[in-house]
Design a protein around this motif. Structure first.
Motif, PDB file in Angstrom:
ATOM      1  N   ASP A 187       0.879  -1.154   0.000  1.00 25.98           N
ATOM      2  CA  ASP A 187       0.000   0.000   0.000  1.00 25.98           C
ATOM      3  C   ASP A 187       0.933   1.225   0.000  1.00 25.98           C
ATOM      4  O   ASP A 187       2.155   1.085   0.158  1.00 25.98           O
ATOM      5  CB  ASP A 187      -0.989  -0.013   1.175  1.00 25.98           C
ATOM      6  N   LEU A 188       0.394   2.413  -0.216  1.00 25.01           N
ATOM      7  CA  LEU A 188       1.253   3.598  -0.354  1.00 25.01           C
ATOM      8  C   LEU A 188       2.088   3.876   0.900  1.00 25.01           C
ATOM      9  O   LEU A 188       3.267   4.203   0.804  1.00 25.01           O
ATOM     10  CB  LEU A 188       0.417   4.830  -0.708  1.00 25.01           C
ATOM     11  N   GLN A 189       1.481   3.743   2.073  1.00 21.33           N
ATOM     12  CA  GLN A 189       2.213   4.016   3.313  1.00 21.33           C
ATOM     13  C   GLN A 189       3.387   3.054   3.475  1.00 21.33           C
ATOM     14  O   GLN A 189       4.490   3.463   3.842  1.00 21.33           O
ATOM     15  CB  GLN A 189       1.278   3.919   4.507  1.00 21.33           C
ATOM     16  N   SER A 190       3.160   1.795   3.184  1.00 24.28           N
ATOM     17  CA  SER A 190       4.212   0.794   3.302  1.00 24.28           C
ATOM     18  C   SER A 190       5.310   1.022   2.277  1.00 24.28           C
ATOM     19  O   SER A 190       6.497   0.892   2.579  1.00 24.28           O
ATOM     20  CB  SER A 190       3.638  -0.611   3.130  1.00 24.28           C
ATOM     21  N   PHE A 191       4.911   1.367   1.053  1.00 22.60           N
ATOM     22  CA  PHE A 191       5.899   1.618   0.005  1.00 22.60           C
ATOM     23  C   PHE A 191       6.849   2.734   0.413  1.00 22.60           C
ATOM     24  O   PHE A 191       8.063   2.583   0.333  1.00 22.60           O
ATOM     25  CB  PHE A 191       5.209   1.974  -1.320  1.00 22.60           C
ATOM     26  N   PHE A 192       6.291   3.858   0.878  1.00 20.55           N
ATOM     27  CA  PHE A 192       7.147   4.986   1.225  1.00 20.55           C
ATOM     28  C   PHE A 192       7.875   4.783   2.556  1.00 20.55           C
ATOM     29  O   PHE A 192       8.879   5.418   2.809  1.00 20.55           O
ATOM     30  CB  PHE A 192       6.361   6.301   1.184  1.00 20.55           C
ATOM     31  N   ASN A 193       7.408   3.864   3.396  1.00 18.75           N
ATOM     32  CA  ASN A 193       8.172   3.488   4.592  1.00 18.75           C
ATOM     33  C   ASN A 193       9.381   2.666   4.178  1.00 18.75           C
ATOM     34  O   ASN A 193      10.493   2.895   4.646  1.00 18.75           O
ATOM     35  CB  ASN A 193       7.307   2.698   5.574  1.00 18.75           C
ATOM     36  N   TYR A 194       9.173   1.707   3.289  1.00 15.81           N
ATOM     37  CA  TYR A 194      10.260   0.827   2.872  1.00 15.81           C
ATOM     38  C   TYR A 194      11.300   1.574   2.040  1.00 15.81           C
ATOM     39  O   TYR A 194      12.496   1.370   2.195  1.00 15.81           O
ATOM     40  CB  TYR A 194       9.699  -0.357   2.091  1.00 15.81           C
ATOM     41  N   PHE A 195      10.838   2.449   1.159  1.00 15.00           N
ATOM     42  CA  PHE A 195      11.735   3.239   0.322  1.00 15.00           C
ATOM     43  C   PHE A 195      11.813   4.665   0.869  1.00 15.00           C
ATOM     44  O   PHE A 195      11.560   5.632   0.153  1.00 15.00           O
ATOM     45  CB  PHE A 195      11.253   3.228  -1.130  1.00 15.00           C
ATOM     46  N   GLU A 196      12.168   4.773   2.141  1.00 14.82           N
ATOM     47  CA  GLU A 196      12.153   6.060   2.836  1.00 14.82           C
ATOM     48  C   GLU A 196      13.142   7.068   2.266  1.00 14.82           C
ATOM     49  O   GLU A 196      13.030   8.260   2.532  1.00 14.82           O
ATOM     50  CB  GLU A 196      12.393   5.853   4.327  1.00 14.82           C
ATOM     51  N   TRP A 197      14.077   6.632   1.464  1.00 14.97           N
ATOM     52  CA  TRP A 197      15.044   7.532   0.857  1.00 14.97           C
ATOM     53  C   TRP A 197      14.439   8.360  -0.280  1.00 14.97           C
ATOM     54  O   TRP A 197      15.050   9.313  -0.753  1.00 14.97           O
ATOM     55  CB  TRP A 197      16.263   6.758   0.355  1.00 14.97           C
ATOM     56  N   ILE A 198      13.229   8.015  -0.702  1.00  9.36           N
ATOM     57  CA  ILE A 198      12.555   8.805  -1.742  1.00  9.36           C
ATOM     58  C   ILE A 198      12.021  10.094  -1.115  1.00  9.36           C
ATOM     59  O   ILE A 198      11.241  10.049  -0.175  1.00  9.36           O
ATOM     60  CB  ILE A 198      11.393   8.010  -2.389  1.00  9.36           C
ATOM     61  N   ASN A 199      12.438  11.213  -1.643  1.00  8.12           N
ATOM     62  CA  ASN A 199      11.957  12.514  -1.179  1.00  8.12           C
ATOM     63  C   ASN A 199      10.520  12.688  -1.671  1.00  8.12           C
ATOM     64  O   ASN A 199      10.270  12.740  -2.881  1.00  8.12           O
ATOM     65  CB  ASN A 199      12.867  13.624  -1.721  1.00  8.12           C
TER      66      ASN A 199
END
Length: 135
Positions: free
Chosen positions: A74-86
């Motif tokens: 899901d979007l929250q998990s994606f951006f947690n896992y790839f936290e280096w994405i600004n």
């Protein structure tokens, strides 16, 4: 064995991984404070399930020896896992309002299907751009 696993942020702020696959009597899944922790928990469950299967049956069938997990986020998990994405720069790249994108990231708002598609297209383009890099 190929396993499709869904990674989601739960209402209590933790991350869970769920799938329909099982090894013997073990249902596969994971849970943690982050996506990394949930993936590590899932890997531990897979290993434990394989060991128990061997204890009960004497050996592990070939299809259970190598488990290939395909994660869907899901979007929250994606951006947690790839936290280096600004998130602000990603929003501009994807053509999405920065404020809305930050809300999607933390779960304060949910993206509709058209917006999810825009995000997925941007992720795929970013991936292709990175794959084409040569140093």
């Amino acid at each position: 064995m190929k396993v499709e696993a869904i990674v989601e942020r739960t209402d209590n702020g933790y991350y869970s991984i769920a799938c329909d696959a099982q090894i013997g009597n073990f249902c596969l899944g994971g849970y943690g404070n982050s996506v990394d922790e949930a993936k590590a928990d899932m890997a531990a469950i897979v290993k434990e399930a394989q060991e128990e299967y061997v204890k009960e049956h004497g050996s592990l069938p070939k299809n259970l020896q190598e488990i290939k997990i395909e994660y869907k986020y899901d979007l929250q998990s994606f951006f947690n896992y790839f936290e280096w994405i600004n998130i602000s720069k990603f929003a501009k790249f994807a053509g999405i309002n920065e404020s809305k994108m930050r809300q999607y990231k933390i779960g304060a708002a949910y993206a509709g299907e058209k917006t999810k598609e825009k995000i997925l297209v941007a992720i795929q383009k970013m991936s292709a751009d990175l794959a084409a890099v040569s140093l």
